[in-house]
Design a protein around this motif. Structure first.
Motif, PDB file in Angstrom:
ATOM      1  N   TYR A 131      33.350   1.130  61.911  1.00  0.00           N
ATOM      2  CA  TYR A 131      33.408   1.428  63.348  1.00  0.00           C
ATOM      3  C   TYR A 131      32.035   1.844  63.872  1.00  0.00           C
ATOM      4  O   TYR A 131      31.626   1.422  64.961  1.00  0.00           O
ATOM      5  CB  TYR A 131      34.435   2.524  63.630  1.00  0.00           C
TER       6      TYR A 131
ATOM      7  N   THR B 187      34.664  -6.365  66.321  1.00  0.00           N
ATOM      8  CA  THR B 187      35.594  -5.264  65.969  1.00  0.00           C
ATOM      9  C   THR B 187      36.709  -5.690  65.029  1.00  0.00           C
ATOM     10  O   THR B 187      37.694  -4.964  64.875  1.00  0.00           O
ATOM     11  CB  THR B 187      36.234  -4.616  67.227  1.00  0.00           C
TER      12      THR B 187
ATOM     13  N   PRO C 190      36.796  -3.129  61.637  1.00  0.00           N
ATOM     14  CA  PRO C 190      37.602  -1.906  61.778  1.00  0.00           C
ATOM     15  C   PRO C 190      39.096  -2.196  61.896  1.00  0.00           C
ATOM     16  O   PRO C 190      39.922  -1.441  61.367  1.00  0.00           O
ATOM     17  CB  PRO C 190      37.058  -1.262  63.060  1.00  0.00           C
TER      18      PRO C 190
ATOM     19  N   TRP D  37      45.757   0.463  68.843  1.00  0.00           N
ATOM     20  CA  TRP D  37      44.360   0.320  68.422  1.00  0.00           C
ATOM     21  C   TRP D  37      43.725  -0.881  69.124  1.00  0.00           C
ATOM     22  O   TRP D  37      42.567  -0.810  69.579  1.00  0.00           O
ATOM     23  CB  TRP D  37      44.270   0.148  66.907  1.00  0.00           C
TER      24      TRP D  37
ATOM     25  N   TRP E 235      43.295   8.327  65.571  1.00  0.00           N
ATOM     26  CA  TRP E 235      42.866   8.662  64.213  1.00  0.00           C
ATOM     27  C   TRP E 235      43.859   9.607  63.548  1.00  0.00           C
ATOM     28  O   TRP E 235      44.202   9.436  62.368  1.00  0.00           O
ATOM     29  CB  TRP E 235      41.476   9.281  64.261  1.00  0.00           C
TER      30      TRP E 235
ATOM     31  N   VAL F 262      40.447  -0.972  71.531  1.00  0.00           N
ATOM     32  CA  VAL F 262      39.309  -1.843  71.234  1.00  0.00           C
ATOM     33  C   VAL F 262      38.965  -2.711  72.442  1.00  0.00           C
ATOM     34  O   VAL F 262      37.796  -2.833  72.837  1.00  0.00           O
ATOM     35  CB  VAL F 262      39.625  -2.719  70.006  1.00  0.00           C
TER      36      VAL F 262
END
Length: 311
Positions: free
Chosen positions: A133, A167, A170, A60, A114, A64
C-alpha cells in the motif's frame, strides 16, 4: 463463472456503507459509485465466500476507487506537497497498525477497514500489505509530480509505474484475508507468486487504460494507449490494437506462470495441502473477475466487449 450467491444484495449495501463513511456526499458521487458496480467485482473475486467477506472486499474496492478519483479526477496534487499531505495520515494508520486515532477523513476510513481486516493475520501479512500500500502511495505521488511538471514517460517506464498505481497488489493481500487463502512462505515460491501478482497488475492496469482512454485524455492524464501512440507515431486505433495484443501476451505469460507453479508445487505437496495451487486459484479468479468487471462497467462508462473467457 457466476456471481457469488453470498454477495451483498446489490449495490445498496455498499452505498449505505459509503455514505456512513463519508465517501459519498452528494448525488454526483452516488451516481459515480453506482456506475462502478463494485459488488460485481467482489462477488466474482470470491465465488465461494460468505456475505461478510464479500462485503469487506467490496468496501476496500470502494475506498481504492474513491482515492483514485480524488487523485485523477479531482486534481489532488496539482500543487507541490498537496498529495503528500493527503497520504501522510494513511501511512500513519499502517505504521501504527490501526491503533492510532486519525482525524483526517480518509485515514479514519482506512483505519476502520484495517481494524476489520487485520485481526488474526500474521505479522508477515501485515508487513506485506503495508509495503504494497505504501508503494502504491509512493507511485501515485510520483505520477502526480510527473503530470504536474509535464513529464511524459516512455513506454518502458510507464508500464513499470502503472503496475504500482493500479492498487491490485494491496487488493491481492485483502483477498488473502477475505478469501481465506493459505499463507505460502519461502523465498523461492514467494518470489514466483509476486511475479504472478505483477502480471495480474499489468493486465488489469493495461485493460483499465484501454477502457478509460477517452476519459483519461479529457482529464489531462497520460494513458497506455496515448503512450503507445506517441512512441510508435501511430493513430489511436493502431495504438489500441497494439495495447490489446500486449494484454493478450501478458495474459499468456500469466497462464504459463500459473501452470508452472501448479505443476512444480503439486508434486512436492502430493495429494494434500496444495497451498500453492489454492493460492494460484485465488489469483486466477481475481484476474477473471477484474476483466469481467471492466467489461461490465466499461471502467464506469459504457460496457465494453467482454474479454475471452479463458484467464
Amino acid at each position: 463463472m457466476s456471481d457469488s450467491a453470498s454477495a451483498p444484495q446489490g449495490i445498496a449495501t455498499v452505498l449505505r456503507w459509503a455514505r456512513s463513511e463519508g465517501l459519498v456526499a452528494d448525488a454526483v458521487a452516488e451516481r459515480r459509485l453506482l456506475s462502478m458496480r463494485l459488488e460485481v467485482l467482489a462477488g466474482r473475486a470470491l465465488p465461494r465466500a460468505g456475505a461478510a467477506d464479500v462485503m469487506l472486499t467490496a468496501q476496500w474496492a470502494v475506498f481504492v476507487c474513491w482515492l483514485d478519483d480524488h487523485i485523477d479526477r479531482q486534481g489532488l496534487g496539482s500543487r507541490p506537497g498537496e498529495l503528500e499531505g493527503f497520504t501522510a495520515p494513511l501511512r500513519k494508520v499502517l505504521e501504527h497498525d490501526g491503533k492510532n486515532s486519525p482525524t483526517a477523513p480518509q485515514a479514519v476510513v482506512l483505519r476502520n477497514l484495517w481494524r476489520r481486516t487485520a485481526p488474526g493475520m500474521s505479522d508477515g501479512w501485515r508487513a506485506r500489505f503495508a509495503c504494497a500500500y505504501n508503494d502504491f502511495l509512493d507511485a501515485s505521488e510520483q505520477e502526480v509530480a510527473l503530470r504536474r511538471n509535464g513529464v511524459l514517460l516512455p513506454l518502458s517506464k510507464y508500464v513499470r509505474l502503472r503496475r504500482r498505481t493500479i492498487t491490485l497488489l494491496p487488493m491481492i493481500a485483502v483477498l488473502e484475508r477475505t478469501g481465506r487463502a493459505p499463507m505460502v512462505e519461502g523465498p523461492g515460491v514467494e518470489a514466483r507468486l509476486r511475479g504472478l501478482g505483477g502480471a495480474l497488475a499489468d493486465v488489469a492496469g493495461w485493460a483499465n487504460d484501454l477502457a478509460s482512454h477517452a476519459d483519461d485524455i479529457a482529464a489531462g492524464q497520460d494513458n497506455l494507449v496515448a503512450v503507445v501512440a506517441r512512441e510508435d507515431g501511430c493513430s489511436t486505433l493502431c495504438a489500441r490494437t497494439r495495447v490489446t495484443a500486449m494484454i493478450e501476451d501478458r495474459r499468456e505469460g500469466f497462464r504459463t506462470a500459473a501452470a508452472a507453479l501448479r505443476s512444480d508445487y503439486a508434486v512436492a505437496a502430493g495429494d494434500h495441502n496444495d497451498a500453492v495451487g489454492c493460492y494460484v486459484d485465488m489469483v486466477e479468479t481475481f484476474m477473471a473477475a477484474t476483466l469481467h468487471w471492466l467489461a461490465v462497467t466499461g471502467r464506469f462508462g459504457r460496457p465494453c466487449p467482454p474479454w475471452p473467457c479463458s484467464i
